[in-house]
Design a protein around this motif. Structure first.
Motif, PDB file in Angstrom:
ATOM      1  N   MET A   1       0.825  -1.208   0.000  1.00  0.00           N
ATOM      2  CA  MET A   1       0.000   0.000   0.000  1.00  0.00           C
ATOM      3  C   MET A   1       0.861   1.260   0.000  1.00  0.00           C
ATOM      4  SD  MET A   1      -2.962   1.146   2.676  1.00  0.00           S
ATOM      5  CE  MET A   1      -3.803   2.710   2.475  1.00  0.00           C
ATOM      6  N   ASP A   2       1.969   1.246   0.778  1.00  0.00           N
ATOM      7  CA  ASP A   2       2.832   2.416   0.859  1.00  0.00           C
ATOM      8  C   ASP A   2       3.424   2.771  -0.501  1.00  0.00           C
ATOM      9  OD1 ASP A   2       2.479   2.741   3.598  1.00  0.00           O
ATOM     10  OD2 ASP A   2       4.020   1.279   4.056  1.00  0.00           O
ATOM     11  N   GLN A   3       3.606   1.732  -1.388  1.00  0.00           N
ATOM     12  CA  GLN A   3       4.179   1.971  -2.693  1.00  0.00           C
ATOM     13  C   GLN A   3       3.167   2.620  -3.640  1.00  0.00           C
ATOM     14  OE1 GLN A   3       5.592  -2.170  -3.155  1.00  0.00           O
ATOM     15  NE2 GLN A   3       7.598  -1.287  -3.564  1.00  0.00           N
ATOM     16  N   GLU A   4       1.884   2.556  -3.310  1.00  0.00           N
ATOM     17  CA  GLU A   4       0.847   3.068  -4.196  1.00  0.00           C
ATOM     18  C   GLU A   4       0.533   4.531  -3.929  1.00  0.00           C
ATOM     19  OE1 GLU A   4      -2.392   0.441  -3.503  1.00  0.00           O
ATOM     20  OE2 GLU A   4      -1.443  -1.276  -4.464  1.00  0.00           O
ATOM     21  N   ILE A   5       1.090   5.112  -2.909  1.00  0.00           N
ATOM     22  CA  ILE A   5       0.850   6.514  -2.587  1.00  0.00           C
ATOM     23  C   ILE A   5       2.157   7.288  -2.690  1.00  0.00           C
ATOM     24  CG2 ILE A   5      -1.111   5.983  -1.086  1.00  0.00           C
ATOM     25  CD1 ILE A   5       0.711   6.340   1.325  1.00  0.00           C
ATOM     26  N   SER A   6       2.068   8.595  -2.758  1.00  0.00           N
ATOM     27  CA  SER A   6       3.274   9.412  -2.826  1.00  0.00           C
ATOM     28  C   SER A   6       3.975   9.385  -1.464  1.00  0.00           C
ATOM     29  CB  SER A   6       2.915  10.849  -3.191  1.00  0.00           C
ATOM     30  OG  SER A   6       2.230  11.469  -2.113  1.00  0.00           O
ATOM     31  N   PHE A   7       5.251   9.760  -1.457  1.00  0.00           N
ATOM     32  CA  PHE A   7       5.957   9.778  -0.181  1.00  0.00           C
ATOM     33  C   PHE A   7       5.371  10.840   0.744  1.00  0.00           C
ATOM     34  CE2 PHE A   7       9.279  10.775   2.881  1.00  0.00           C
ATOM     35  CZ  PHE A   7       9.576   9.495   3.331  1.00  0.00           C
ATOM     36  N   GLY A   8       4.900  11.935   0.165  1.00  0.00           N
ATOM     37  CA  GLY A   8       4.273  12.981   0.974  1.00  0.00           C
ATOM     38  C   GLY A   8       3.044  12.454   1.703  1.00  0.00           C
ATOM     39  N   GLU A   9       2.239  11.649   1.021  1.00  0.00           N
ATOM     40  CA  GLU A   9       1.041  11.057   1.644  1.00  0.00           C
ATOM     41  C   GLU A   9       1.451  10.047   2.708  1.00  0.00           C
ATOM     42  OE1 GLU A   9      -2.217  11.145  -1.979  1.00  0.00           O
ATOM     43  OE2 GLU A   9      -0.549   9.728  -2.097  1.00  0.00           O
ATOM     44  N   PHE A  10       2.490   9.267   2.388  1.00  0.00           N
ATOM     45  CA  PHE A  10       3.002   8.306   3.372  1.00  0.00           C
ATOM     46  C   PHE A  10       3.496   9.035   4.613  1.00  0.00           C
ATOM     47  CE2 PHE A  10       6.935   6.570   5.179  1.00  0.00           C
ATOM     48  CZ  PHE A  10       6.429   5.408   5.751  1.00  0.00           C
ATOM     49  N   PHE A  11       4.205  10.154   4.411  1.00  0.00           N
ATOM     50  CA  PHE A  11       4.751  10.937   5.518  1.00  0.00           C
ATOM     51  C   PHE A  11       3.631  11.429   6.438  1.00  0.00           C
ATOM     52  CE2 PHE A  11       5.949  15.065   7.343  1.00  0.00           C
ATOM     53  CZ  PHE A  11       7.097  14.724   8.029  1.00  0.00           C
ATOM     54  N   GLN A  12       2.558  11.951   5.864  1.00  0.00           N
ATOM     55  CA  GLN A  12       1.439  12.443   6.673  1.00  0.00           C
ATOM     56  C   GLN A  12       0.814  11.311   7.487  1.00  0.00           C
ATOM     57  OE1 GLN A  12       0.998  15.570   7.147  1.00  0.00           O
ATOM     58  NE2 GLN A  12       2.456  16.139   5.541  1.00  0.00           N
ATOM     59  N   LYS A  13       0.675  10.161   6.857  1.00  0.00           N
ATOM     60  CA  LYS A  13       0.130   8.979   7.540  1.00  0.00           C
ATOM     61  C   LYS A  13       1.066   8.537   8.667  1.00  0.00           C
ATOM     62  CE  LYS A  13      -1.068   4.141   6.467  1.00  0.00           C
ATOM     63  NZ  LYS A  13       0.124   3.435   6.961  1.00  0.00           N
ATOM     64  N   TRP A  14       2.365   8.549   8.377  1.00  0.00           N
ATOM     65  CA  TRP A  14       3.360   8.139   9.367  1.00  0.00           C
ATOM     66  C   TRP A  14       3.357   9.083  10.555  1.00  0.00           C
ATOM     67  CZ3 TRP A  14       7.737   9.762  11.886  1.00  0.00           C
ATOM     68  CH2 TRP A  14       8.557   8.757  12.440  1.00  0.00           C
ATOM     69  N   MET A  15       3.202  10.381  10.307  1.00  0.00           N
ATOM     70  CA  MET A  15       3.171  11.372  11.385  1.00  0.00           C
ATOM     71  C   MET A  15       1.947  11.179  12.291  1.00  0.00           C
ATOM     72  SD  MET A  15       5.838  13.428  11.358  1.00  0.00           S
ATOM     73  CE  MET A  15       5.515  15.121  11.848  1.00  0.00           C
ATOM     74  N   LYS A  16       0.825  10.836  11.698  1.00  0.00           N
ATOM     75  CA  LYS A  16      -0.379  10.561  12.500  1.00  0.00           C
ATOM     76  C   LYS A  16      -0.137   9.362  13.403  1.00  0.00           C
ATOM     77  CE  LYS A  16      -3.827  12.473   9.321  1.00  0.00           C
ATOM     78  NZ  LYS A  16      -4.958  12.167   8.410  1.00  0.00           N
ATOM     79  N   GLU A  17       0.526   8.353  12.857  1.00  0.00           N
ATOM     80  CA  GLU A  17       0.854   7.164  13.653  1.00  0.00           C
ATOM     81  C   GLU A  17       1.846   7.514  14.760  1.00  0.00           C
ATOM     82  OE1 GLU A  17       0.297   3.984   9.952  1.00  0.00           O
ATOM     83  OE2 GLU A  17       2.293   4.666  10.555  1.00  0.00           O
ATOM     84  N   GLN A  18       2.793   8.391  14.451  1.00  0.00           N
ATOM     85  CA  GLN A  18       3.754   8.808  15.474  1.00  0.00           C
ATOM     86  C   GLN A  18       3.045   9.527  16.615  1.00  0.00           C
ATOM     87  OE1 GLN A  18       6.724  11.911  14.648  1.00  0.00           O
ATOM     88  NE2 GLN A  18       8.275  10.640  15.643  1.00  0.00           N
TER      89      GLN A  18
END
Length: 255
Positions: free
Chosen positions: A1-18
């Motif tokens: 799934m992470d490969q299907e989105i931009s890194f910017g979108e992944f970053f926002q998702k990762w920050m929410k998890e953090q």
């Protein structure tokens, strides 16, 4: 799934998890048992490892985008080192948090009471941290120098010659009409290839920087006690999240 989105979108998702992990870390620091804390430490470190694994894939795809990220604030961008935080910053964070906790619990320490947090670093831990820091400073300097040398190659003879030829043909100084256009296309193709080669060199340097960032974090965590790890990771998450938040607000206010 992470490969299907931009890194910017992944970053926002990762920050929410953090942010979610920060809530758990704070709760654990207030009184979680060791088994809960150990399990949480494992998940938090896996979260960091996952970040760098995904980032490594994106460095392969878009090195320049990683070096000039559009998903962070201009304030954060000003403090970046090769697309991320300086590894040596982790030591400044550790000592800053240790000092603040020391001030807050000085009376306990004076009375010989163990605080268990970063105010309670042992002399053995301080020596190990200092040794680690010296090594990281050396590696960081070597990577910085490697990047500096690589940046200088943008003005090497081949690039200067290609830029001269491109200018010459664009200005039509060689004459020749269609032949001139063909020569210009050839030069531009050579220039594209040269730029792609330069970008490949950047990939190696960025990956070295990211490997040092993650390894530094792991080494520091390995020196700290379980309780100290919780407090260190709380401080790291708080700093990262709040600076990102403040930076975005500053950008928004200046628009």
């Amino acid at each position: 799934m992470d490969q299907e989105i931009s890194f910017g979108e992944f970053f926002q998702k990762w920050m929410k998890e953090q942010n979610q992990y920060l809530t758990e870390l704070i709760s654990t620091a207030k009184g979680g048992n060791n088994m809960v804390a150990e399990a949480l430490m494992k998940r938090v470190m896996e979260h960091y490892e996952h970040y760098y694994k995904v980032k490594s894939r994106w460095v392969e795809k878009d090195t320049l985008g990683i070096l000039s990220p559009s998903w962070i604030s201009s304030f954060e961008d000003a403090f970046l080192w090769l697309g991320g935080w300086r590894p040596t910053m982790a030591f400044h964070l550790l000592y800053s948090k240790s000092g603040l906790q020391l001030e807050g619990r000085l009376l306990d320490l004076i009375h010989g009471l163990s605080t268990g947090d970063l105010a309670d670093l042992s002399s053995h831990q301080v020596i190990k941290i200092d040794t680690l820091q010296r090594g990281v400073v050396k590696q960081e300097k070597e990577i910085t120098e490697k990047m500096a040398k690589y940046q200088e190659t943008i003005a090497d003879p081949s690039m200067v010659e290609l830029s001269h030829m491109a200018t010459k043909f664009k200005m039509g100084t060689s004459g020749g009409g269609g032949q001139n256009d063909g020569e210009l296309n050839m030069v531009e193709e050579e220039l594209k290839l040269a730029l792609a080669t330069k970008e490949c060199g950047l990939k190696e340097v960025v990956k070295m920087a990211d490997e040092l960032r993650l390894e530094t974090l792991k080494q520091i965590i390995g020196i700290l006690t379980l309780t100290q790890r919780v407090h260190f990771l709380i401080a790291a998450a708080e700093l990262h999240l709040r600076i990102h938040e403040w930076g975005l607000k500053r950008d928004s206010d200046q628009r």
